[in-house]
Design a protein around this motif. Structure first.
Motif, short mmCIF file in Angstrom:
data_model
loop_
_atom_site.label_atom_id
_atom_site.label_comp_id
_atom_site.label_asym_id
_atom_site.label_seq_id
_atom_site.Cartn_x
_atom_site.Cartn_y
_atom_site.Cartn_z
N LYS A 10 5.30 -28.61 -7.96
CA LYS A 10 4.23 -28.30 -8.90
C LYS A 10 3.68 -26.90 -8.66
O LYS A 10 3.41 -26.14 -9.60
N LEU A 11 3.53 -26.51 -7.37
CA LEU A 11 3.03 -25.19 -7.03
C LEU A 11 4.00 -24.11 -7.49
O LEU A 11 3.60 -23.07 -8.02
N ALA A 12 5.31 -24.37 -7.34
CA ALA A 12 6.31 -23.39 -7.75
C ALA A 12 6.27 -23.17 -9.26
O ALA A 12 6.33 -22.03 -9.74
N PHE A 13 6.15 -24.26 -10.02
CA PHE A 13 6.07 -24.14 -11.47
C PHE A 13 4.82 -23.37 -11.89
O PHE A 13 4.83 -22.58 -12.83
N THR A 14 3.72 -23.61 -11.20
CA THR A 14 2.46 -22.92 -11.51
C THR A 14 2.60 -21.42 -11.28
O THR A 14 2.15 -20.61 -12.10
N ILE A 15 3.24 -21.04 -10.18
CA ILE A 15 3.42 -19.62 -9.87
C ILE A 15 4.31 -18.95 -10.92
O ILE A 15 4.01 -17.86 -11.40
N LEU A 22 2.31 -18.43 -14.12
CA LEU A 22 1.34 -17.33 -14.00
C LEU A 22 2.03 -15.97 -14.07
O LEU A 22 1.55 -15.05 -14.72
N VAL A 23 3.16 -15.84 -13.38
CA VAL A 23 3.91 -14.58 -13.40
C VAL A 23 4.40 -14.27 -14.82
O VAL A 23 4.31 -13.13 -15.29
N SER A 24 4.89 -15.28 -15.52
CA SER A 24 5.39 -15.09 -16.88
C SER A 24 4.28 -14.65 -17.83
O SER A 24 4.45 -13.70 -18.61
N LEU A 25 3.13 -15.32 -17.74
CA LEU A 25 2.00 -14.97 -18.60
C LEU A 25 1.49 -13.57 -18.30
O LEU A 25 1.14 -12.80 -19.22
#
Length: 250
Positions: free
Chosen positions: A26-31, A34-37
C-alpha cells in the motif's frame, strides 16, 4: 483472512498475505501515485508543455476539429447525420409505415415487434433533437391512435418492448411533456408487468398479451443477463412520473 491479533502481523492465515507485506504494498502504491501526480503538475506548469502536448497530439493534422473552424466542421457533420436519418426514415415511411421495420433488401416491411410501429416510436426523440417537426407530428399521431392493449403478435418480447417502445415513449415525454406519450408508456409498462410473475421474480422473455402471463422464449425458463437487467431506468422513471409503486417494487 487476516489475524485480528496485532502481534501476529507477519503471520499468514488461510493462505492470505501477511499484514506487514500488505502495508508495504500500500505504501509503495501511494508513493508511485504521489510521484505521478507531482510530475503531471510540474509538466503542466512548464512553459514547454504546449510544445510537448503538440508532439503527443498534433492538432494541425486534424483540420476543423480544433481552432476557429471547429464549429463549422461539427455543424456540417451534424447536418450530414440529419440528412442520413431523413433518407432512411423517409424510406421507412414510404414503404413500411406503420409496420414495425423496413426490409430494404426486399423493398417491403416486417412486423417482428408487436405490430405497433417500433421504428416510428423508437425514433421520436431523435426527430425532436434534430428539429424534424413534420416527421415528429406524424409519429405523434401514430402514437395517439395505436391501441397498445392489443397485438397480433404471439408474445410481446420484454426486453425489446422496454428499450424501444417504453424507452422511446418516455424519452418523447421527457422532451415534450406531452401527455400522449406518458399515457402510452403507462399502458405499455402496465402490460409488461406479468413478466415479473415468475418463481425467481426476474422478468420472463415475453408476455402473453391476451392471458397476461409470462411467456418463455427460445430457452424455456431462462433469460440472459442483458434482457433481465435493462428495464430499471425505464421502470423507475415511469414510477416517478405515475406514482405507481408496482413499477418500482417489481
Amino acid at each position: 483472512m487476516l489475524a485480528s491479533d496485532s502481534h501476529d502481523t507477519g503471520k499468514i492465515i488461510n493462505g492470505g498475505i501477511p499484514l506487514r507485506s500488505r502495508r508495504r504494498i500500500k505504501l509503495a502504491f501511494t508513493i508511485v501515485a504521489l510521484v505521478s501526480l507531482s510530475s503531471l503538475y510540474f509538466l503542466g506548469q512548464s512553459s514547454n508543455f504546449s510544445s510537448v502536448r503538440s508532439k503527443i497530439w498534433p492538432t494541425d493534422i486534424i483540420p476543423g476539429v480544433f481552432g476557429p473552424g471547429r464549429n463549422a466542421t461539427w455543424d456540417a457533420r451534424a447536418l450530414e447525420v440529419k440528412h442520413a436519418f431523413q433518407r432512411g426514415y423517409r424510406q421507412y415511411e414510404k414503404i413500411a409505415f406503420p409496420n414495425d421495420e423496413l426490409r430494404p433488401m426486399f423493398n417491403g416491411s416486417i412486423n417482428n415487434f408487436n405490430f405497433w410501429g417500433v421504428t416510428a416510436i423508437d425514433s421520436i426523440d431523435t426527430m425532436i433533437l434534430m428539429g424534424l417537426d413534420d416527421e415528429y407530428q406524424r409519429a405523434k399521431d401514430h402514437v395517439s391512435y395505436t391501441d397498445f392493449s392489443y397485438t397480433k403478435a404471439d408474445g410481446v418480447p420484454f426486453f425489446e418492448t422496454v428499450i424501444r417502445y417504453l424507452g422511446g415513449l418516455l424519452s418523447a415525454y421527457h422532451l415534450t411533456q406531452d401527455q400522449i406519450f406518458l399515457s402510452a408508456a403507462d399502458q405499455v409498462g402496465k402490460g409488461l408487468l406479468p413478466a415479473f410473475d415468475t418463481q425467481s421474480r426476474l422478468p420472463s422473455f415475453a408476455v402473453d398479451w391476451v392471458r397476461h402471463t409470462p411467456k418463455d422464449g427460445w430457452l424455456p425458463g431462462q433469460i440472459n443477463l442483458a434482457e433481465m437487467a435493462s428495464c430499471q431506468l425505464e421502470y423507475k422513471y415511469l414510477a416517478h412520473l405515475t406514482h405507481r409503486s408496482d413499477y418500482f417494487t417489481k
